[in-house]
Design an enzyme around this catalytic site. Structure first.
Site, PDB file in Angstrom:
ATOM      1  N   LYS A  68      15.015  35.634 -21.287  1.00 55.39           N
ATOM      2  CA  LYS A  68      15.180  34.562 -20.295  1.00 55.39           C
ATOM      3  C   LYS A  68      15.834  33.325 -20.919  1.00 55.39           C
ATOM      4  O   LYS A  68      16.786  32.774 -20.368  1.00 55.39           O
ATOM      5  CB  LYS A  68      13.821  34.165 -19.686  1.00 55.39           C
ATOM      6  CG  LYS A  68      13.105  35.296 -18.980  1.00 55.39           C
ATOM      7  CD  LYS A  68      11.784  34.839 -18.387  1.00 55.39           C
ATOM      8  CE  LYS A  68      10.786  34.322 -19.403  1.00 55.39           C
ATOM      9  NZ  LYS A  68      10.321  35.351 -20.360  1.00 55.39           N
ATOM     10  N   ARG A 127       4.794  30.859 -13.443  1.00 59.62           N
ATOM     11  CA  ARG A 127       4.197  31.952 -14.212  1.00 59.62           C
ATOM     12  C   ARG A 127       3.023  32.573 -13.454  1.00 59.62           C
ATOM     13  O   ARG A 127       2.370  33.479 -13.957  1.00 59.62           O
ATOM     14  CB  ARG A 127       3.647  31.406 -15.529  1.00 59.62           C
ATOM     15  CG  ARG A 127       4.673  31.269 -16.660  1.00 59.62           C
ATOM     16  CD  ARG A 127       4.589  32.378 -17.604  1.00 59.62           C
ATOM     17  NE  ARG A 127       4.654  32.333 -19.029  1.00 59.62           N
ATOM     18  CZ  ARG A 127       5.547  31.798 -19.835  1.00 59.62           C
ATOM     19  NH1 ARG A 127       6.498  31.043 -19.397  1.00 59.62           N
ATOM     20  NH2 ARG A 127       5.499  32.000 -21.128  1.00 59.62           N
ATOM     21  N   ARG A 176      11.989  37.573 -33.374  1.00 60.78           N
ATOM     22  CA  ARG A 176      12.595  36.325 -32.884  1.00 60.78           C
ATOM     23  C   ARG A 176      12.439  35.202 -33.910  1.00 60.78           C
ATOM     24  O   ARG A 176      11.375  35.035 -34.508  1.00 60.78           O
ATOM     25  CB  ARG A 176      11.932  35.896 -31.568  1.00 60.78           C
ATOM     26  CG  ARG A 176      12.412  34.525 -31.095  1.00 60.78           C
ATOM     27  CD  ARG A 176      12.149  34.278 -29.650  1.00 60.78           C
ATOM     28  NE  ARG A 176      10.740  34.235 -29.292  1.00 60.78           N
ATOM     29  CZ  ARG A 176      10.295  34.122 -28.027  1.00 60.78           C
ATOM     30  NH1 ARG A 176      11.157  34.042 -27.019  1.00 60.78           N
ATOM     31  NH2 ARG A 176       9.004  34.106 -27.777  1.00 60.78           N
ATOM     32  N   ARG A 200       7.767  31.600 -34.348  1.00 54.11           N
ATOM     33  CA  ARG A 200       6.751  30.923 -33.526  1.00 54.11           C
ATOM     34  C   ARG A 200       5.376  31.518 -33.798  1.00 54.11           C
ATOM     35  O   ARG A 200       5.224  32.726 -33.967  1.00 54.11           O
ATOM     36  CB  ARG A 200       7.094  31.098 -32.037  1.00 54.11           C
ATOM     37  CG  ARG A 200       8.115  30.110 -31.531  1.00 54.11           C
ATOM     38  CD  ARG A 200       8.652  30.468 -30.167  1.00 54.11           C
ATOM     39  NE  ARG A 200       7.644  30.811 -29.174  1.00 54.11           N
ATOM     40  CZ  ARG A 200       7.912  31.032 -27.882  1.00 54.11           C
ATOM     41  NH1 ARG A 200       9.165  30.930 -27.446  1.00 54.11           N
ATOM     42  NH2 ARG A 200       6.963  31.347 -27.036  1.00 54.11           N
ATOM     43  N   ARG A 220      -0.090  38.060 -24.721  1.00 54.16           N
ATOM     44  CA  ARG A 220       0.867  37.451 -23.780  1.00 54.16           C
ATOM     45  C   ARG A 220       1.388  38.483 -22.795  1.00 54.16           C
ATOM     46  O   ARG A 220       1.650  38.169 -21.635  1.00 54.16           O
ATOM     47  CB  ARG A 220       2.011  36.791 -24.560  1.00 54.16           C
ATOM     48  CG  ARG A 220       1.548  35.513 -25.257  1.00 54.16           C
ATOM     49  CD  ARG A 220       2.475  35.112 -26.369  1.00 54.16           C
ATOM     50  NE  ARG A 220       3.762  34.710 -25.875  1.00 54.16           N
ATOM     51  CZ  ARG A 220       4.899  34.836 -26.561  1.00 54.16           C
ATOM     52  NH1 ARG A 220       4.900  35.374 -27.749  1.00 54.16           N
ATOM     53  NH2 ARG A 220       6.027  34.412 -26.048  1.00 54.16           N
TER      54      ARG A 220
HETATM   55  P1  ADP Z   1      12.296  34.975 -23.509  1.00 51.91           P
HETATM   56  O1  ADP Z   1      12.845  33.588 -23.289  1.00 51.91           O
HETATM   57  O2  ADP Z   1      12.356  35.826 -22.268  1.00 51.91           O
HETATM   58  O3  ADP Z   1      10.927  34.984 -24.137  1.00 51.91           O
HETATM   59  P2  ADP Z   1      14.330  35.107 -25.612  1.00 51.91           P
HETATM   60  O4  ADP Z   1      15.576  34.713 -24.897  1.00 51.91           O
HETATM   61  O5  ADP Z   1      13.713  34.106 -26.518  1.00 51.91           O
HETATM   62  O6  ADP Z   1      13.245  35.702 -24.559  1.00 51.91           O
HETATM   63  O7  ADP Z   1      14.669  36.444 -26.430  1.00 51.91           O
HETATM   64  C1  ADP Z   1      13.667  37.082 -27.249  1.00 51.91           C
HETATM   65  C2  ADP Z   1      14.330  37.643 -28.523  1.00 51.91           C
HETATM   66  O8  ADP Z   1      15.184  38.733 -28.166  1.00 51.91           O
HETATM   67  C3  ADP Z   1      15.211  36.636 -29.267  1.00 51.91           C
HETATM   68  O9  ADP Z   1      15.036  36.843 -30.656  1.00 51.91           O
HETATM   69  C4  ADP Z   1      16.634  36.976 -28.826  1.00 51.91           C
HETATM   70  O10 ADP Z   1      17.573  36.691 -29.847  1.00 51.91           O
HETATM   71  C5  ADP Z   1      16.521  38.475 -28.572  1.00 51.91           C
HETATM   72  N1  ADP Z   1      17.382  38.959 -27.483  1.00 51.91           N
HETATM   73  C6  ADP Z   1      17.700  38.320 -26.317  1.00 51.91           C
HETATM   74  N2  ADP Z   1      18.493  39.093 -25.548  1.00 51.91           N
HETATM   75  C7  ADP Z   1      18.667  40.255 -26.229  1.00 51.91           C
HETATM   76  C8  ADP Z   1      19.383  41.475 -25.984  1.00 51.91           C
HETATM   77  N3  ADP Z   1      20.088  41.648 -24.836  1.00 51.91           N
HETATM   78  N4  ADP Z   1      19.327  42.449 -26.910  1.00 51.91           N
HETATM   79  C9  ADP Z   1      18.622  42.285 -28.057  1.00 51.91           C
HETATM   80  N5  ADP Z   1      17.931  41.175 -28.362  1.00 51.91           N
HETATM   81  C10 ADP Z   1      17.945  40.170 -27.461  1.00 51.91           C
HETATM   82  P1  AMP Z   2       7.525  30.581 -23.475  1.00 54.74           P
HETATM   83  O1  AMP Z   2       8.367  29.712 -24.351  1.00 54.74           O
HETATM   84  O2  AMP Z   2       8.055  30.662 -22.069  1.00 54.74           O
HETATM   85  O3  AMP Z   2       7.256  31.938 -24.078  1.00 54.74           O
HETATM   86  O4  AMP Z   2       6.115  29.847 -23.331  1.00 54.74           O
HETATM   87  C1  AMP Z   2       5.295  29.627 -24.469  1.00 54.74           C
HETATM   88  C2  AMP Z   2       3.893  29.216 -24.024  1.00 54.74           C
HETATM   89  O5  AMP Z   2       3.954  27.962 -23.301  1.00 54.74           O
HETATM   90  C3  AMP Z   2       3.194  30.186 -23.062  1.00 54.74           C
HETATM   91  O6  AMP Z   2       2.575  31.282 -23.722  1.00 54.74           O
HETATM   92  C4  AMP Z   2       2.182  29.242 -22.393  1.00 54.74           C
HETATM   93  O7  AMP Z   2       1.088  28.968 -23.248  1.00 54.74           O
HETATM   94  C5  AMP Z   2       3.001  27.954 -22.249  1.00 54.74           C
HETATM   95  N1  AMP Z   2       3.724  27.958 -20.957  1.00 54.74           N
HETATM   96  C6  AMP Z   2       5.077  27.987 -20.774  1.00 54.74           C
HETATM   97  N2  AMP Z   2       5.380  27.963 -19.455  1.00 54.74           N
HETATM   98  C7  AMP Z   2       4.186  27.925 -18.794  1.00 54.74           C
HETATM   99  C8  AMP Z   2       3.818  27.907 -17.414  1.00 54.74           C
HETATM  100  N3  AMP Z   2       4.749  27.946 -16.454  1.00 54.74           N
HETATM  101  N4  AMP Z   2       2.505  27.868 -17.111  1.00 54.74           N
HETATM  102  C9  AMP Z   2       1.573  27.823 -18.055  1.00 54.74           C
HETATM  103  N5  AMP Z   2       1.837  27.869 -19.372  1.00 54.74           N
HETATM  104  C10 AMP Z   2       3.136  27.910 -19.751  1.00 54.74           C
END
Ligand code: ADP
Ligand code: AMP
Length: 216
Positions: free
Chosen positions: A13, A88, A127, A160, A171
């Site tokens: 995302k 969420r 990541r 992270r 999660r």
């Molecule tokens: P989200 O925001 O949904 O938690 P991220 O955008 O942070 O996900 O992506 C999670 C991990 O996967 C990151 O390390 C990113 O570089 C990697 N990633 C994102 N898109 C792809 C893809 N299409 N193929 C492989 N790895 C990806």
């Molecule tokens: P993310 O970066 O989207 O993976 O979010 C990291 C963490 O932030 C989550 O595991 C939650 O603890 C908190 N968080 C992010 N967005 C929300 C939301 N919309 N509602 C509640 N907690 C959130």
């Protein structure tokens, strides 16, 4: 365009929101990023959120909803936005409709990124995020040119706290129980678009653009 990206943690995302928001010249609004900035800045909001985030639980709705209401009222979000990580749960989705209704706005689209759990575990465990600019890379799928150094700004890449194996599992449970019902919620609202979020980042972006194409 006013749109939401929904999908499990690790679906891509943030990666896609950054690309799409920049191409559309609208802000990417990531609640996770805002919370993390508040945690590192040591603000009151950060203190309220930190324990929930470290466990992989959702921060309480009152705190999260108030933060999003403030963010969406800002000038740069008036011409559209891409929400990443919010809503969420169904209560947050209902609040979002209310927030937008109060501003005389509505969502144009909700884009669901579909990926299986095995893949998201691989994505999350590798990541790496930049401490300086928030850019996200992956040790195998998008390795930095220099280990530990962000390709975008030269800042330090770190893992992270909530991307450790045990927290990842929790999660995913939270996603299944609380967030996945949003897919049906937005299907019922007639604004759900779904794409397979596998393949290269560029492939996924192309699918996202094709799906969102006529919704702005
Ligand atoms: P989200 O925001 O949904 O938690 P991220 O955008 O942070 O996900 O992506 C999670 C991990 O996967 C990151 O390390 C990113 O570089 C990697 N990633 C994102 N898109 C792809 C893809 N299409 N193929 C492989 N790895 C990806
Ligand atoms: P993310 O970066 O989207 O993976 O979010 C990291 C963490 O932030 C989550 O595991 C939650 O603890 C908190 N968080 C992010 N967005 C929300 C939301 N919309 N509602 C509640 N907690 C959130």
């Amino acid at each position: 365009m006013r749109a939401v990206l929904v999908g499990p943690p690790g679906a891509g995302k943030g990666t896609q929101a950054q690309i799409l928001a920049s191409e559309l010249s609208i802000p990417k609004v990531s609640t996770g990023d805002i919370f993390r900035a508040n945690v590192s800045g040591g603000t009151e909001l950060g203190k309220q959120a930190k324990a929930y985030m470290d466990r992989g639980d959702l921060v309480p709705d009152e705190v999260t909803n108030a933060m999003v209401r403030d963010r969406l009222a800002q000038e740069d979000a008036q011409g559209g936005f891409l929400l990443d990580g919010f809503p969420r749960n169904v209560a947050q989705a209902e609040t979002l409709n209310k927030i937008l209704g109060d501003l005389d706005e509505r969502l144009d689209a909700v884009l669901e990124l579909r990926v299986d759990e095995e893949e998201v575990v691989k994505r999350l465990s590798g990541r790496r995020s930049c401490r300086n600019c928030g850019h996200v890379q992956h040790v195998d799928f998008d390795p930095p040119a220099t280990a530990g150094v962000c390709d975008a700004c030269g800042g330090e890449l770190f893992q992270r706290e909530d991307d450790k194996e045990e927290t990842i599992r929790h999660r995913l449970e939270v996603y299944r129980e609380q967030t996945a019902p949003l897919v049906q919620f937005y299907e019922n609202e007639g604004i759900l678009l779904t794409i397979e979020a596998v393949g290269s980042v560029a492939d996924v972006t192309a699918r996202a653009k094709a799906a969102l194409g006529n919704r702005s």
